[in-house]
Design a protein around this motif. Structure first.
Motif, PDB file in Angstrom:
ATOM      1  N   PRO A  17       0.816  -1.224   0.000  1.00  0.00           N
ATOM      2  CA  PRO A  17       0.000   0.000   0.000  1.00  0.00           C
ATOM      3  C   PRO A  17       0.847   1.270   0.000  1.00  0.00           C
ATOM      4  CG  PRO A  17      -0.844  -1.564   1.607  1.00  0.00           C
ATOM      5  CD  PRO A  17       0.463  -2.117   1.118  1.00  0.00           C
ATOM      6  N   PRO A  18       0.689   2.125  -1.005  1.00  0.00           N
ATOM      7  CA  PRO A  18       1.467   3.364  -1.051  1.00  0.00           C
ATOM      8  C   PRO A  18       0.894   4.465  -0.171  1.00  0.00           C
ATOM      9  CG  PRO A  18       0.069   3.222  -2.998  1.00  0.00           C
ATOM     10  CD  PRO A  18      -0.145   1.942  -2.220  1.00  0.00           C
ATOM     11  N   ASN A  19      -0.385   4.352   0.175  1.00  0.00           N
ATOM     12  CA  ASN A  19      -1.058   5.434   0.907  1.00  0.00           C
ATOM     13  C   ASN A  19      -1.675   4.897   2.192  1.00  0.00           C
ATOM     14  OD1 ASN A  19      -0.651   7.449  -1.245  1.00  0.00           O
ATOM     15  ND2 ASN A  19      -2.124   6.194  -2.393  1.00  0.00           N
ATOM     16  N   ILE A  20      -0.846   4.694   3.194  1.00  0.00           N
ATOM     17  CA  ILE A  20      -1.339   4.232   4.488  1.00  0.00           C
ATOM     18  C   ILE A  20      -1.743   5.460   5.305  1.00  0.00           C
ATOM     19  CG2 ILE A  20      -0.756   3.025   6.627  1.00  0.00           C
ATOM     20  CD1 ILE A  20       1.162   1.298   5.082  1.00  0.00           C
ATOM     21  N   PRO A  21      -2.983   5.525   5.773  1.00  0.00           N
ATOM     22  CA  PRO A  21      -3.433   6.716   6.519  1.00  0.00           C
ATOM     23  C   PRO A  21      -2.683   6.885   7.836  1.00  0.00           C
ATOM     24  CG  PRO A  21      -5.062   4.963   6.640  1.00  0.00           C
ATOM     25  CD  PRO A  21      -4.039   4.511   5.643  1.00  0.00           C
ATOM     26  N   GLU A  22      -2.629   8.100   8.311  1.00  0.00           N
ATOM     27  CA  GLU A  22      -1.938   8.394   9.560  1.00  0.00           C
ATOM     28  C   GLU A  22      -2.824   8.152  10.775  1.00  0.00           C
ATOM     29  OE1 GLU A  22      -0.332  12.305   9.434  1.00  0.00           O
ATOM     30  OE2 GLU A  22       1.061  11.866   7.782  1.00  0.00           O
ATOM     31  N   THR A  23      -4.141   8.123  10.567  1.00  0.00           N
ATOM     32  CA  THR A  23      -5.056   7.898  11.688  1.00  0.00           C
ATOM     33  C   THR A  23      -6.070   6.815  11.348  1.00  0.00           C
ATOM     34  OG1 THR A  23      -6.531   9.657  10.915  1.00  0.00           O
ATOM     35  CG2 THR A  23      -4.856  10.271  12.528  1.00  0.00           C
ATOM     36  N   TYR A  24      -6.179   5.825  12.191  1.00  0.00           N
ATOM     37  CA  TYR A  24      -7.208   4.791  12.136  1.00  0.00           C
ATOM     38  C   TYR A  24      -7.154   4.038  13.469  1.00  0.00           C
ATOM     39  CZ  TYR A  24      -3.120   2.052  10.606  1.00  0.00           C
ATOM     40  OH  TYR A  24      -1.869   1.488  10.503  1.00  0.00           O
ATOM     41  N   THR A  25      -8.250   3.407  13.815  1.00  0.00           N
ATOM     42  CA  THR A  25      -8.350   2.706  15.094  1.00  0.00           C
ATOM     43  C   THR A  25      -7.763   1.301  14.963  1.00  0.00           C
ATOM     44  OG1 THR A  25     -10.363   3.931  15.602  1.00  0.00           O
ATOM     45  CG2 THR A  25      -9.919   1.963  16.918  1.00  0.00           C
ATOM     46  N   ILE A  26      -6.917   0.941  15.923  1.00  0.00           N
ATOM     47  CA  ILE A  26      -6.260  -0.366  15.934  1.00  0.00           C
ATOM     48  C   ILE A  26      -7.100  -1.373  16.716  1.00  0.00           C
ATOM     49  CG2 ILE A  26      -4.153  -1.607  16.525  1.00  0.00           C
ATOM     50  CD1 ILE A  26      -3.677   0.508  14.436  1.00  0.00           C
ATOM     51  N   LYS A  27      -7.150  -2.608  16.236  1.00  0.00           N
ATOM     52  CA  LYS A  27      -7.865  -3.665  16.952  1.00  0.00           C
ATOM     53  C   LYS A  27      -7.327  -3.803  18.386  1.00  0.00           C
ATOM     54  CE  LYS A  27      -9.492  -6.834  13.309  1.00  0.00           C
ATOM     55  NZ  LYS A  27      -9.290  -6.056  12.080  1.00  0.00           N
ATOM     56  N   ALA A  28      -8.237  -4.115  19.302  1.00  0.00           N
ATOM     57  CA  ALA A  28      -7.880  -4.197  20.717  1.00  0.00           C
ATOM     58  C   ALA A  28      -6.839  -5.281  20.992  1.00  0.00           C
ATOM     59  CB  ALA A  28      -9.133  -4.445  21.551  1.00  0.00           C
ATOM     60  N   MET A  29      -6.760  -6.298  20.136  1.00  0.00           N
ATOM     61  CA  MET A  29      -5.822  -7.401  20.363  1.00  0.00           C
ATOM     62  C   MET A  29      -4.361  -6.949  20.336  1.00  0.00           C
ATOM     63  SD  MET A  29      -5.973  -9.415  16.693  1.00  0.00           S
ATOM     64  CE  MET A  29      -4.498 -10.393  17.008  1.00  0.00           C
ATOM     65  N   PHE A  30      -4.101  -5.736  19.828  1.00  0.00           N
ATOM     66  CA  PHE A  30      -2.727  -5.251  19.742  1.00  0.00           C
ATOM     67  C   PHE A  30      -2.380  -4.251  20.840  1.00  0.00           C
ATOM     68  CE2 PHE A  30      -3.863  -6.405  15.342  1.00  0.00           C
ATOM     69  CZ  PHE A  30      -2.840  -7.308  15.071  1.00  0.00           C
ATOM     70  N   GLU A  31      -3.314  -3.972  21.752  1.00  0.00           N
ATOM     71  CA  GLU A  31      -3.081  -2.918  22.729  1.00  0.00           C
ATOM     72  C   GLU A  31      -1.945  -3.259  23.687  1.00  0.00           C
ATOM     73  OE1 GLU A  31      -6.679  -4.246  25.811  1.00  0.00           O
ATOM     74  OE2 GLU A  31      -6.845  -2.414  24.613  1.00  0.00           O
ATOM     75  N   HIS A  32      -1.619  -4.565  23.834  1.00  0.00           N
ATOM     76  CA  HIS A  32      -0.513  -4.940  24.713  1.00  0.00           C
ATOM     77  C   HIS A  32       0.842  -4.709  24.058  1.00  0.00           C
ATOM     78  CE1 HIS A  32      -0.807  -8.462  22.127  1.00  0.00           C
ATOM     79  NE2 HIS A  32       0.386  -8.841  22.553  1.00  0.00           N
ATOM     80  N   ILE A  33       0.849  -4.472  22.758  1.00  0.00           N
ATOM     81  CA  ILE A  33       2.113  -4.261  22.045  1.00  0.00           C
ATOM     82  C   ILE A  33       2.616  -2.840  22.271  1.00  0.00           C
ATOM     83  CG2 ILE A  33       3.277  -4.268  19.805  1.00  0.00           C
ATOM     84  CD1 ILE A  33       2.377  -7.022  20.695  1.00  0.00           C
ATOM     85  N   SER A  34       1.748  -1.868  22.037  1.00  0.00           N
ATOM     86  CA  SER A  34       2.116  -0.464  22.192  1.00  0.00           C
ATOM     87  C   SER A  34       0.870   0.392  22.011  1.00  0.00           C
ATOM     88  CB  SER A  34       3.181  -0.078  21.166  1.00  0.00           C
ATOM     89  OG  SER A  34       3.697   1.216  21.430  1.00  0.00           O
ATOM     90  N   GLY A  35       1.033   1.698  22.120  1.00  0.00           N
ATOM     91  CA  GLY A  35      -0.067   2.613  21.883  1.00  0.00           C
ATOM     92  C   GLY A  35      -0.407   2.694  20.408  1.00  0.00           C
ATOM     93  N   GLU A  36      -1.609   3.182  20.100  1.00  0.00           N
ATOM     94  CA  GLU A  36      -2.075   3.205  18.710  1.00  0.00           C
ATOM     95  C   GLU A  36      -1.164   4.045  17.813  1.00  0.00           C
ATOM     96  OE1 GLU A  36      -6.130   4.088  17.983  1.00  0.00           O
ATOM     97  OE2 GLU A  36      -6.856   2.254  18.931  1.00  0.00           O
ATOM     98  N   GLU A  37      -0.725   5.194  18.302  1.00  0.00           N
ATOM     99  CA  GLU A  37       0.125   6.044  17.461  1.00  0.00           C
ATOM    100  C   GLU A  37       1.443   5.356  17.150  1.00  0.00           C
ATOM    101  OE1 GLU A  37       1.983  10.590  17.258  1.00  0.00           O
ATOM    102  OE2 GLU A  37       0.810   9.945  19.011  1.00  0.00           O
TER     103      GLU A  37
END
Length: 365
Positions: A17-37
């Motif tokens: 993907p050449p155009n990945i947006p800077e803002t979108y909501t991340i699935k909750a399953m990844f919240e233990h990895i790091s913050g959304e930003e």
């Protein structure tokens, strides 16, 4: 297209993907990895690393173009493990680091305790294959990744033979942009845990959409799909997409290995498809089966298009032992300048085919 690692790398770069947006909501399953930003920035950095890997292979692919010996290399349907084992090894090593490694030092490094995990060859769904990466091939791939800016602390790569048994653990870092390691881990988990049929190689394509909480509309994928094509061809593809969704067709995205298809159907019947594959490039495939009903329409087409339609499509059973001609894909046209010359004919043709199917539906009712 020639089956060289240079061309495969060029193709893969086009489908990232050449155009990945800077803002979108991340699935909750990844919240233990790091913050959304951090995750969003990490995915962008991982995408850029994949671009760098592709660029290095595009420029110096001849150094790594080594198909597996004593294996049947299917030129009609090439696969990474057989046709491009070096590229598959690089993909597998990165995946293994991301999936099995632990982020340490506030995400500035990844620690891998079991070095044997790095040798697993990974399939399109994130599963471990029976094969293992041999020590010489592992050394070659790690040196390549070092050239891409990834550091491996715990083993020496300045050796002729790599012996993993002498290392207790491996610390991986990426000083140029440490946040990339967060993206690497998230995309490896996405590949393994969010894989679905029809969405192969999530990791290698950096398909960030699978980690989004929100469902992605297919037009977003199509915009990325046509991005490498000339503007006039992009407009043609997007116009067809809009026209036939408004006419009641459905569009389904299907990724089989590294082949991408946007399948347009009436009910469950495929009418036409946008397709991209390394071996055949970008194409439109038309599966019109009612051409005998609107011969008057076809008669107005250019001669070469009429002749192509008159020959029909389908597998030629006499081609046993020869490369697949992909006749089952339908009437096939490259998405290049030549399609613009017949773009209006294609639209009239599809209109006629869709009209036939809709009339049949009303008649049967």
């Amino acid at each position: 297209m020639q089956n060289t690692i240079n061309n495969m790398a060029r193709y893969i770069k086009n489908i990232i993907p050449p155009n990945i947006p800077e803002t979108y909501t991340i699935k909750a399953m990844f919240e233990h990895i790091s913050g959304e930003e951090n995750i969003r920035n990490g995915i962008l950095a991982f995408r850029d690393l994949l671009y760098l890997v592709c660029d290095r292979l595009i420029d110096n692919g001849c150094l790594y173009d080594k198909p597996v010996k004593n294996s049947v290399n299917n030129v009609s349907h090439p696969s990474l493990p057989v046709s491009y084992p070096f590229l598959n090894n690089v993909k597998s090593i990165l995946f293994n680091i991301g999936y099995h490694g632990e982020l340490i030092e506030n995400g500035g490094a990844i620690l891998l305790d079991d070095l044997l995990l790095i040798t697993s060859v990974i399939g399109v769904d994130g599963s471990q294959m029976k094969e293992k990466i041999s020590a010489p091939k592992l050394l070659e791939a790690l040196k390549f990744l070092t050239g891409c800016g990834i550091y491996f602390d715990g083993i020496s790569l300045d050796v002729r033979t790599l012996d993993l048994s002498k290392a207790a653990s491996l610390k991986i870092s990426y000083p140029d942009n440490p946040i990339m390691l967060t993206g690497l881990k998230v995309m490896a988990i996405a590949q393994k845990d969010l894989y679905t049929k029809g969405n192969h190689d999530i990791f290698l394509r950096c398909d960030y959409r699978v980690v989004k909480e929100e469902e992605t509309e297919v037009i977003s994928n199509l915009n990325d799909f046509v991005a490498p094509l000339p503007a006039e061809i992009q407009d043609f593809a997007l116009k067809l997409h809009k026209r036939y969704l408004e006419a009641g067709l459905t569009c389904k995205l299907d990724v089989f290995y590294l082949g991408i298809r946007f399948i347009y159907s009436h009910k469950n019947k495929e009418i036409w498809t946008f397709s991209a594959a390394h071996e055949s490039g970008y194409r439109i495939l038309i599966k019109a089966q009612n051409t005998h009903i609107y011969t008057d329409v076809i008669e107005m087409f250019p001669l070469y298009l009429k002749e192509k339609i008159s020959r029909g499509y389908g597998c030629n059973k006499k081609l046993f032992g020869e490369p697949c001609q992909k006749g089952c894909h339908g009437f096939s046209f490259p998405l290049d300048d030549s399609i613009i010359d017949i773009s209006q004919n294609i639209e009239v043709w599809l209109d006629s085919e869709v009209s036939c199917l809709q009339r049949k539906k009303h008649t049967s009712n």
